[in-house]
Write an enzyme that holds these catalytic residues in place. Structure first.
Site, short mmCIF file in Angstrom:
data_model
loop_
_atom_site.label_atom_id
_atom_site.label_comp_id
_atom_site.label_asym_id
_atom_site.label_seq_id
_atom_site.Cartn_x
_atom_site.Cartn_y
_atom_site.Cartn_z
N CYS A 28 94.21 -12.29 -85.27
CA CYS A 28 95.41 -11.47 -85.17
C CYS A 28 95.03 -10.15 -84.52
O CYS A 28 94.16 -9.43 -85.00
CB CYS A 28 95.99 -11.22 -86.57
SG CYS A 28 97.26 -9.95 -86.61
N HIS A 81 105.11 -5.07 -87.86
CA HIS A 81 104.94 -3.76 -87.22
C HIS A 81 106.30 -3.12 -86.99
O HIS A 81 107.28 -3.81 -86.74
CB HIS A 81 104.18 -3.88 -85.90
CG HIS A 81 104.78 -4.87 -84.93
ND1 HIS A 81 104.58 -6.22 -85.05
CD2 HIS A 81 105.58 -4.69 -83.87
CE1 HIS A 81 105.23 -6.84 -84.08
NE2 HIS A 81 105.86 -5.94 -83.36
P1 AMP Z 1 106.91 -6.98 -80.64
O1 AMP Z 1 107.52 -7.38 -79.33
O2 AMP Z 1 107.87 -6.32 -81.57
O3 AMP Z 1 106.12 -8.10 -81.28
O4 AMP Z 1 105.91 -5.81 -80.28
C1 AMP Z 1 104.58 -5.98 -80.01
C2 AMP Z 1 104.17 -4.72 -79.30
O5 AMP Z 1 102.78 -4.62 -79.36
C3 AMP Z 1 104.57 -4.68 -77.82
O6 AMP Z 1 105.39 -3.55 -77.58
C4 AMP Z 1 103.22 -4.59 -77.10
O7 AMP Z 1 103.27 -3.74 -75.97
C5 AMP Z 1 102.32 -4.02 -78.19
N1 AMP Z 1 100.92 -4.38 -78.07
C6 AMP Z 1 100.38 -5.61 -77.91
N2 AMP Z 1 99.05 -5.55 -77.88
C7 AMP Z 1 98.72 -4.24 -78.04
C8 AMP Z 1 97.49 -3.53 -78.11
N3 AMP Z 1 96.30 -4.15 -78.00
N4 AMP Z 1 97.53 -2.20 -78.28
C9 AMP Z 1 98.71 -1.55 -78.40
N5 AMP Z 1 99.90 -2.17 -78.36
C10 AMP Z 1 99.91 -3.49 -78.17
ZN ZN Z 2 97.19 -9.33 -88.75
#
Ligand code: AMP
Ligand code: ZN
Length: 112
Positions: free
Chosen positions: A3, A99
């Site tokens: 994850c 999140h």
């Molecule tokens: P969701 O679409 O609500 O699942 O949001 C996931 C968010 O995580 C997206 O806005 C991505 O840009 C962000 N995200 C994914 N990987 C990373 C990472 N390694 N560091 C920071 N943000 C991330």
């Molecule tokens: Zn996790």
């Protein structure tokens, strides 16, 4: 568990962390959709909102209170901000570690 947000919480992969306490990590979204775009996560893996149960009540409340605290700390509480939980496919959810998005820094559109 494979994850990405657990890995960020465990410092196994880098992230731009703006705040951290015993239970939560707050870091910058890698693809910001607003001038301020932070993600608040519990350190402990919790699945998506659709899978929440009664035992997660305290963690979810804590995430929201953490978002409020951070908004005040970074100076957007007065200008305003938006908190978003994406749930499932139509919301574009990509990561299944719970999140909360904190968006701010300009007038935010609300259209789909
Ligand atoms: P969701 O679409 O609500 O699942 O949001 C996931 C968010 O995580 C997206 O806005 C991505 O840009 C962000 N995200 C994914 N990987 C990373 C990472 N390694 N560091 C920071 N943000 C991330
Ligand atoms: Zn996790």
């Amino acid at each position: 568990m494979d994850c990405i947000f657990c890995k960020i919480a465990n410092k196994e992969i880098p992230a731009d962390i703006v705040s951290e306490d015993e239970n939560f990590v707050v870091f910058k979204d890698i693809h910001p959709k607003a001038p301020v775009h932070l993600l608040i996560i519990p350190k402990k893996h919790i699945g998506p909102l659709s899978a929440l149960t009664e035992k997660d009540r305290e963690a979810v409340a804590g995430m929201i209170l953490k978002a409020k605290e951070i908004a005040e700390k970074i100076g957007v509480a007065k200008s305003g901000y938006r908190l978003v939980f994406n749930v499932g496919k139509d919301a574009g959810m990509e990561v299944d570690h719970l999140h909360l998005h904190l968006l701010a820094g300009k007038p935010l559109k609300f259209e789909f």
